[in-house]
Structures are given as C-alpha cells and as structure tokens.
Write an enzyme that holds these catalytic residues in place. Structure first.
Site, PDB file in Angstrom:
ATOM      1  N   SER A 130       0.629  -1.261  -0.076  1.00  0.00           N
ATOM      2  CA  SER A 130      -0.017  -0.058   0.039  1.00  0.00           C
ATOM      3  C   SER A 130       0.914   1.041   0.066  1.00  0.00           C
ATOM      4  O   SER A 130       2.029   1.232   0.665  1.00  0.00           O
ATOM      5  CB  SER A 130      -1.006   0.025   1.266  1.00  0.00           C
ATOM      6  OG  SER A 130      -1.272   1.407   1.451  1.00  0.00           O
ATOM      7  N   CYS A 236      -6.019  10.390   0.492  1.00  0.00           N
ATOM      8  CA  CYS A 236      -6.378   9.102   0.485  1.00  0.00           C
ATOM      9  C   CYS A 236      -8.143   8.819   0.095  1.00  0.00           C
ATOM     10  O   CYS A 236      -8.666   9.712   0.567  1.00  0.00           O
ATOM     11  CB  CYS A 236      -6.270   8.368   2.142  1.00  0.00           C
ATOM     12  SG  CYS A 236      -7.234   6.859   2.388  1.00  0.00           S
ATOM     13  N   GLY A 237      -8.387   7.637  -0.577  1.00  0.00           N
ATOM     14  CA  GLY A 237      -9.774   7.502  -0.849  1.00  0.00           C
ATOM     15  C   GLY A 237     -10.655   7.834   0.179  1.00  0.00           C
ATOM     16  O   GLY A 237     -12.075   7.852  -0.030  1.00  0.00           O
ATOM     17  N   ARG A 273      -8.212   2.518 -11.128  1.00  0.00           N
ATOM     18  CA  ARG A 273      -9.043   2.839 -10.014  1.00  0.00           C
ATOM     19  C   ARG A 273      -9.646   4.274 -10.403  1.00  0.00           C
ATOM     20  O   ARG A 273      -9.190   5.077 -10.727  1.00  0.00           O
ATOM     21  CB  ARG A 273      -8.064   2.641  -8.647  1.00  0.00           C
ATOM     22  CG  ARG A 273      -8.836   3.414  -7.496  1.00  0.00           C
ATOM     23  CD  ARG A 273      -8.066   3.434  -6.219  1.00  0.00           C
ATOM     24  NE  ARG A 273      -8.086   4.348  -5.227  1.00  0.00           N
ATOM     25  CZ  ARG A 273      -7.858   4.479  -4.237  1.00  0.00           C
ATOM     26  NH1 ARG A 273      -6.854   3.551  -3.735  1.00  0.00           N
ATOM     27  NH2 ARG A 273      -7.919   5.665  -3.301  1.00  0.00           N
ATOM     28  N   ASN A 456     -12.037  -2.602  -2.336  1.00  0.00           N
ATOM     29  CA  ASN A 456     -10.859  -2.336  -1.240  1.00  0.00           C
ATOM     30  C   ASN A 456     -11.610  -2.808  -0.068  1.00  0.00           C
ATOM     31  O   ASN A 456     -12.471  -1.825   0.409  1.00  0.00           O
ATOM     32  CB  ASN A 456     -10.600  -0.871  -1.329  1.00  0.00           C
ATOM     33  CG  ASN A 456      -9.374  -0.596  -0.234  1.00  0.00           C
ATOM     34  OD1 ASN A 456      -8.916  -1.445   0.665  1.00  0.00           O
ATOM     35  ND2 ASN A 456      -9.190   0.727  -0.077  1.00  0.00           N
TER      36      ASN A 456
END
Length: 572
Positions: A130, A236-237, A273, A456
């Site tokens: 990650s 960050c998503g 993504r 995810n």
C-alpha cells in the site's frame, strides 16, 4: 533512414521463429542498414503476434508495434524481468478465479516479515503493498512520514516492493536448498506470490508515469493500480478534499503505463481505479465526458467566489473571516449539475422533452455522453431558443478546480472509459456495500462481460457498524467474487495487525517484563507454528553458511559454520 512495419495490428501471420541474431543488434558496432531494418521488422512482427495472445485479448492500444520498436533500443526483447514472470502467473490466477467466480483475496504487508508469513497461507495467492502504508511507515529518501497525500518521492513504493521481492527470492532460495538437502516437500511454501502495488496517481505527467511504471517493473511488482486523482491534489480515498482529473487524463496514464511495459517487453498488469464515487472536485473541464457532473450556480450575475477571495486577501482578512465568507458564498449559491439546473428552470413538459432528446442523442451517437454545448443546444430547442442560467465557473476554488457531483453514475462512466486500457477496474467506495457493488458490476459487465473488478476491503470502514452479522462478514468476500470482484484486499491489514500485537506486548512488558514477552510472543509462536520463532533459520543463516562452504571448498566448515556450538536456536 525510415522503416516500415509489414505487420498490421491484429493480422495473424504464419509461424515464425526469429533467430537470436535478430533479437538484438547490440553485437554489431556498426550494423548495416539492412541488418537494422531486418531487426526492426522482426521485432515489430514479434510484438504484433505477442499482442494477439490471450494475455492481451481485451486490451486496446492507440499505438503500433513499430512505435514500440522505435523506442526499445538495440537490446530488443532479450531483457527478461522477474516482475514479468510473476505477472504471467498473476494473470493466470486472476483468469482462473474470475471464470469460477472465486476471489483472489489478500492482506496488505508492510515488510518482509509479514510477507513471509502471508506466503505460508496456501489460499492467499498474491501480496499487496500500500502507498498509504509506505507514506506513513516506510520512509522514502526524505526520511519523512506523513498521511496519504501522495507527496512522498515517487520511488518510495517501488523501493519497498524491491525490498519485499528480494526477500521473497531469498526465502525461495533458502527453501530450495533445504529441499535438496532433506528431500522434504511437505513443508514447501510458495514464497513467490505475485506483488500488486500502489502507484497512486502516477506522481506526475506522462514521462513521470512511464518512469514510475518502469521502476515497478524493474523492482518486482507484477501489477500496479493507478487512480484518477490529481497529482498535487491526491488524498487517501477515504479522506475528503480529493481532486480527480479529466477522464482523458487518466486514460493517458493507463496508455503511458502500457507503452512503457511494451517497450520493456513485460506483461505486468495495470488496474484502473476511480475515486469519482466520492469526489467533489475536478481539476479541469477539458473532457466532455465529465461535463454532466460538473456543478454550477443558477443565480444571475453572481460574483465568482474567486473574486471575493482575491478582495479578502488583498484586504489582509484573517483566515476566520475568509472561511466564513466561503461558507456563506456556497450557502447563498446552491450548486446544480446542468440537468438539475434545467429541471429548476424549465417547465415539467419542457424538461421531459429535454430528457427524451438527451437519451435519443445518446443512442444515436453511441458515445455515452453529451458535451455542455450539446446540452445547451437541446435546452434551447425546447425553450423557444432561450438559454437557461448555468455558471460553472463562479463556484471554482482558489486553485481553479471545478465543483463535481460524485456518485455511482460518474464512477460507472469512467470505469467503462478506462476498461479497454486496463487489466482490472477498481471502484473505491466509502462503505462496504454489497448492493452497490452488484449494481456497479451489472453496469460494467453489460458492456464488458470479461472485465475483472477490484474491491478495497478497507480498514477505514467500521465493519461492525454496517449491520453485518458473523455469517455475512465471513461470506462477504465470496459474495463479492460472485459479482466479478475477483481481486479483493485489506490494504492496511499489516499496519493494523503490527500495531495491535506490538501494543499488546508493550503494554504488558512495561510491568511484567519477560513474562509478558514469553506469553505474548514465544508461546504464541510455538502454538501457531510461526517460523520466525527460530529467526536465525528464518533469515537464511544456513543458506549463507552453505554459500560460504561452496566458496571455501569445504575448508573452515567447522570454524566458520553458523550452526556450531554457539547456535542458540538448538534450544528450541
């Protein structure tokens, strides 16, 4: 001198076997023109045939085999990368599991120790690295740790991949040696699990994306994922404030990645993504595919927020006043997409006709979208030639970003646009939602039935707060796999398990000393069969000992041996 490629993309030709003399021209100090041309044409023909293989049956390339050869250099396809070997295996694993509606599920690892333990699980077939974990724990060349804003040096994650890939190879070598000495295959561990890594948003423009892809291929990543966020606006998503790029910009990243790997002759996988499901900002309105999701105001003669901001800053207004002014501006100027603006300003019958015309144009054009100019033209056609009020520039941020209405619709549209250029599609969500995943899967597979999907299983979700019972939690991964989400990962599992177990040890150790260590570590290692209990053997001491004996031809085997009387692990 100019060359031509006699092979057209997609054209199947008779079998040919290129001689090793034509696989590169590096052995010729000054090759003749004919030798160079033969080399180029042979390489182009080889690439064309390679692209026709099952590996690339669903991949679109906007360039030719000759374009690749022109940028390869004289070594041609002689160079072999370990990551490409791993990528071939990864592709087959995903293909088989996808066909059988089964998951390839894994845990994010943060170091070689966790990798070696993951490898001992037969049903976990890949490893994941990650970017969040690297940003927060695995310092790059700047020795800085920080949240996941993608602002670390772009070689940070590739370097961590290299560290783990080299550890994989070390443990694999150690194991082969042990087998040759003991002939025991019962304990064989698959240490060479393909690595999938986080490439964030590519960390820059086209050339940077290509350099990053090259690094990952050189350092051992079988696959990477690229998200449609802005370099410099990355979050960050699961944080707010993320800025996505135009659809076309992200497609360029995917194409650049594929071109780089084609130049290298590798089969690495790229995952596209999208973070558009939760996004609220768009960096540019250049791509008409994004137009229907950009928001504007319907207030006439509205003063742009950026003008207000400039005046406030010129007057040296304090930050509190600026924040309050910004909140008030957006409160007074409600945001609408063009469709929502039309609904507000047209009559019910006019709006219905507008929607019918919109859908009719979509079917006729087969593009799946209309530009803002086309939408405005449709409004005029149903509104007596008059425009409606819609200003998407007034709400733009200080940085010039457009307001964007994220959601499933743009996420699906973007994923469909990315699909021809990617090996897998990743929908980033804000919660674990099986129904949402099913809806996404249906829309994608109606167009691309062979599209492999990624999910995810984020630790950012409070899984206990989403109404799952134990049975649903246990089946969630397999339920997703039935919908085509073949690759699933708990991105930060290594980070959280590391923190949890070490905190438990440290909390007890401060008052109980070695009793705590023995009970929390050694007893647990023994009971669970953790091979790090004998950490010297785990690290490969005996492997290095064997290397030394080969070099010394048996001499000093007693005095230099790591397994002599001082070898404390015999206590176990």
């Amino acid at each position: 001198m100019s060359f031509r490629c006699s092979v057209k993309f997609g054209e199947r030709r008779g079998s040919f076997l290129m001689s090793r003399g034509l696989s590169n021209i590096s052995r010729f100090p000054k090759p003749k023109d004919a030798e160079i041309e033969n080399f180029v044409n042979a390489q182009a023909e080889s690439i064309a045939k390679w692209w026709e293989s099952d590996r690339f049956k669903n991949i679109k390339r906007p360039y030719t085999p000759l374009d690749v050869v022109k940028h390869r250099g004289s070594l041609g396809d002689d160079v072999v990368y370990g990551s490409s070997i791993q990528a071939k295996r990864l592709f087959q694993v995903l293909e088989n599991k996808f066909k059988n509606k089964l998951p390839v599920h894994t845990l994010g690892v943060i170091d070689p120790v966790q990798m070696s333990q993951l490898a001992r699980c037969d049903d976990i077939e890949v490893a994941y690295v990650s970017g969040w974990a690297c940003s927060s724990t695995m310092v790059g060349s700047t020795n800085e740790v920080s949240p996941d804003f993608g602002d670390y040096p772009y070689d940070t994650v590739p370097n961590q991949v290299e560290r783990i890939f080299k550890a994989q190879q070390m443990h694999d070598k150690k194991q082969l040696l042990q087998f040759l000495e003991s002939k025991d295959t019962n304990k064989r561990v698959d240490y060479l699990k393909p690595i999938i890594a986080d490439a964030d948003m590519g960390h820059g423009g086209t050339t940077t994306v290509m350099k990053l892809a090259k690094l990952f291929a050189e350092k051992g990543a079988a696959g990477i994922h690229l998200e449609d966020q802005l370099h410099g606006g990355k979050r960050c998503g699961h944080l707010g404030g993320a800025v996505i790029v135009p659809t076309s910009t992200h497609i360029s990243r995917l194409v650049a990645t594929r071109l780089q790997w084609d130049i290298m002759g590798t089969e690495n996988l790229v995952i596209a993504r999208t973070d558009s499901c939760n996004a609220k900002l768009l960096s540019s309105n250049v791509d008409p595919r994004d137009h229907e999701h950009i928001q504007g105001t319907i207030n006439k003669n509205v003063k742009p927020w950026s003008d207000f901001l400039s005046e406030l800053e010129f007057d040296n207004a304090p930050s509190t006043k600026i924040s309050m002014a910004e909140a008030n501006w957006y409160k007074e100027n409600k945001l609408y997409t063009f469709e929502e603006a039309a609904k507000e300003q047209l009559s019910e019958s006019q709006f219905q006709t507008f929607k019918e015309q919109w859908n009719k144009n979509l079917k006729l054009g087969k593009r799946g979208y209309l530009s803002i100019d086309e939408l405005k033209s449709l409004v005029r056609s149903v509104n007596g030639g008059s425009d409606i009020v819609f200003n998407w520039d007034a709400p733009r941020t200080k940085e010039g970003f457009y307001m964007f209405k994220g959601g499933m619709k743009p996420a699906i549209q973007r994923s469909l646009a990315f699909a021809p250029y990617a090996d897998l599609l990743w929908l980033e969500t804000k919660s674990p939602d099986l129904k949402q995943a099913q809806a996404f899967s249906k829309e994608i597979h109606d167009v691309y039935p062979e599209a492999k999907l990624v999910y995810n299983l984020s630790p950012s979700f409070n899984w206990s707060a989403h109404g799952f019972d134990d049975e649903q939690l246990q089946s969630f991964i397999w339920d997703l796999a039935k919908e085509g989400f073949v690759l699933q990962l708990v991105s930060l599992a290594g980070l959280h398990s590391d923190a949890s177990s070490f905190w438990k040890l440290a909390k007890r150790y401060q008052t109980e000393g070695m009793k705590a260590y023995v009970e929390e570590v050694q007893k647990v290692e023994k009971e669970n069969g953790c091979d790090v209990l004998t950490h010297q053997q785990w690290s490969g001491a005996e492997y290095v000992d064997s290397i030394m004996q080969v070099v010394q031809n048996g001499s000093s085997s007693q005095t230099l041996s790591t397994t002599g009387e001082s070898f404390t692990e015999t206590q176990f």
